[in-house]
Structure formats: C-alpha cells, structure tokens
Design an enzyme around this catalytic site. Structure first.
Site, PDB file in Angstrom:
ATOM      1  N   LYS A 182       2.272  11.386   1.209  1.00 37.09           N
ATOM      2  CA  LYS A 182       2.340  12.237   2.395  1.00 37.09           C
ATOM      3  C   LYS A 182       1.582  13.542   2.169  1.00 37.09           C
ATOM      4  CE  LYS A 182       6.861  10.650   4.063  1.00 37.09           C
ATOM      5  NZ  LYS A 182       8.252  11.050   4.395  1.00 37.09           N
ATOM      6  N   ASP A 219     -11.686   2.839  11.178  1.00 37.90           N
ATOM      7  CA  ASP A 219     -12.252   2.757   9.823  1.00 37.90           C
ATOM      8  C   ASP A 219     -12.626   1.317   9.496  1.00 37.90           C
ATOM      9  OD1 ASP A 219     -13.169   3.676   7.390  1.00 37.90           O
ATOM     10  OD2 ASP A 219     -11.193   3.652   6.422  1.00 37.90           O
ATOM     11  N   LYS A 260       0.847  -1.188   0.000  1.00 34.52           N
ATOM     12  CA  LYS A 260       0.000   0.000   0.000  1.00 34.52           C
ATOM     13  C   LYS A 260       0.884   1.239   0.000  1.00 34.52           C
ATOM     14  CE  LYS A 260      -3.708   2.367   2.470  1.00 34.52           C
ATOM     15  NZ  LYS A 260      -4.655   2.331   3.594  1.00 34.52           N
TER      16      LYS A 260
END
Length: 212
Positions: free
Chosen positions: A12, A99, A8
């Site tokens: 930034k 999440d 993944k």
C-alpha cells in the site's frame, strides 16, 4: 484443495490508504468477471501493509517470450482475436485496463494443434493494478502504463477506454515485426516518438519487400 494459484502482493502507498475503500470495491467487481481470455481472480485479502490478489495459475509464461518473430501469421491471428475478445468484454463491463502489454498476457496451460505443425494456445489478460471502472462521460488524467504501449492521448491527460485499443495495436505490431513500433534509447525518447507519431522504419522495409 491443492489447486495451484498465483498470488500477487501489492504494498500500500499513501494514496492507496486514502483510496482503500475504492480499491476494495474495484477488486470485488473484477472478482465477478467471467471470460475465457481474462485471468480469474479467485480471492482478495488485505492487511495493514498490502493487498493480496489470488489469481488462477497459468503455466505457459508470458506472451512476450513468444513475440520474437517465432509465431506464424495464423498463430498471431488466433492470439490477437482472443486479446480483442477479452478487451471487448472488459469495456462492456465499463472497465479500462490501462496497462495492456505483452508481459501482461499469459499463456494458459492448454495447448492444441491447429494447422498441421502449428501449435495454438489460449491466453489470459492479467494484472489489473491500473484498471479502473470508467464513466463514458468522464476522462482520466493520470499518466499510467508502460512506455512502449502508452497511447498519445494519455500524455494529453485526457483519455478513456480507447487507450487499451492503442496498446492492443502495439502488441499486434510487435507480434508481427518482433520489435516495438515506437523505439528509443530510453523512456523519454520512446514517449517523444509516440507523441510525434514516428514509428519504426522496419515496417516500411517489410512493405517494400512484400511489394517487390
């Protein structure tokens, strides 16, 4: 090693640049987790523009694809027990996911037969991009997560690890019913339904059918 992995890449943001040291520390903590229902972080790299998280590879796809009324009650109970086991482990390590959703639960490549004719599988909780190390005496105030799964207290900007349990409840509802408990034509309407506690009437219809 020719081992299959999933990588993944997270670009930034300005906030990440300011919190770079904190983010690295959090990833290092996640790397040390070890639970069969949580995806294993194998390695972590960072460059000037992005972070790279190397995870174990899960070939079965998202649980979301299975959550369309195709699972039996027994299959759902097996899956949900794994979800709660993974959450219990995370919370014991003072980690809140923030999440949790069907799309962030993958099916591993191991499948097996339970009751004749029913296929069972192992799951992995993934995507710790919003995860944080929590302090039991403090609360979070930023609104994060996916609209259908967000707990009411998140909108009040005062929440802790319990927000994961709400999300787990939404997942269970969707596995059983096949649709989210709090609906709407857009995110704003969904969030309004959650705040008001107005859940989908389909559960009432199911209850009446069971009684009849």
């Amino acid at each position: 090693t020719k081992e299959k992995v999933a990588i993944k890449k997270i670009y930034k943001s300005n906030e990440d640049l300011l919190r770079d040291g904190i983010i690295v520390d959090e990833i290092e903590i996640l790397k040390n987790l070890g639970h069969p229902d949580i995806v294993k972080i194998i390695e972590f790299y960072r460059t000037e523009e992005a972070y790279y998280i190397v995870n174990e590879y899960c070939s079965g796809g998202e649980l979301f694809d299975k959550a369309k009324g195709h699972l039996s009650e027994t299959q759902i109970s097996v899956v949900f027990k794994q979800i709660l086991s993974g959450l219990s482990y995370l919370h014991s390590k003072n980690i809140v996911h923030r999440d949790l959703k069907l799309e962030n639960i993958l099916i591993s490549d191991r499948e097996y037969i339970g009751i004749p004719g029913e296929e069972y599988f192992d799951i992995k909780i993934i995507d710790f991009g919003n995860a944080r190390i929590f302090d039991k005496t403090n609360y979070y105030n930023s609104i994060v997560g996916s609209s259908y799964y967000i707990a009411p207290e998140v909108f009040l900007r005062k929440y802790n690890k319990e927000c994961d349990l709400w999300s787990a409840g939404v997942i269970l509802y969707m596995l059983v019913v096949g649709s989210p408990p709090f609906g709407g034509r857009n995110d704003k309407m969904v969030m309004s339904s959650i705040k008001k506690g107005i859940f989908d009437k389909i559960i009432e219809i199911i209850s009446k059918e069971v009684v009849n």
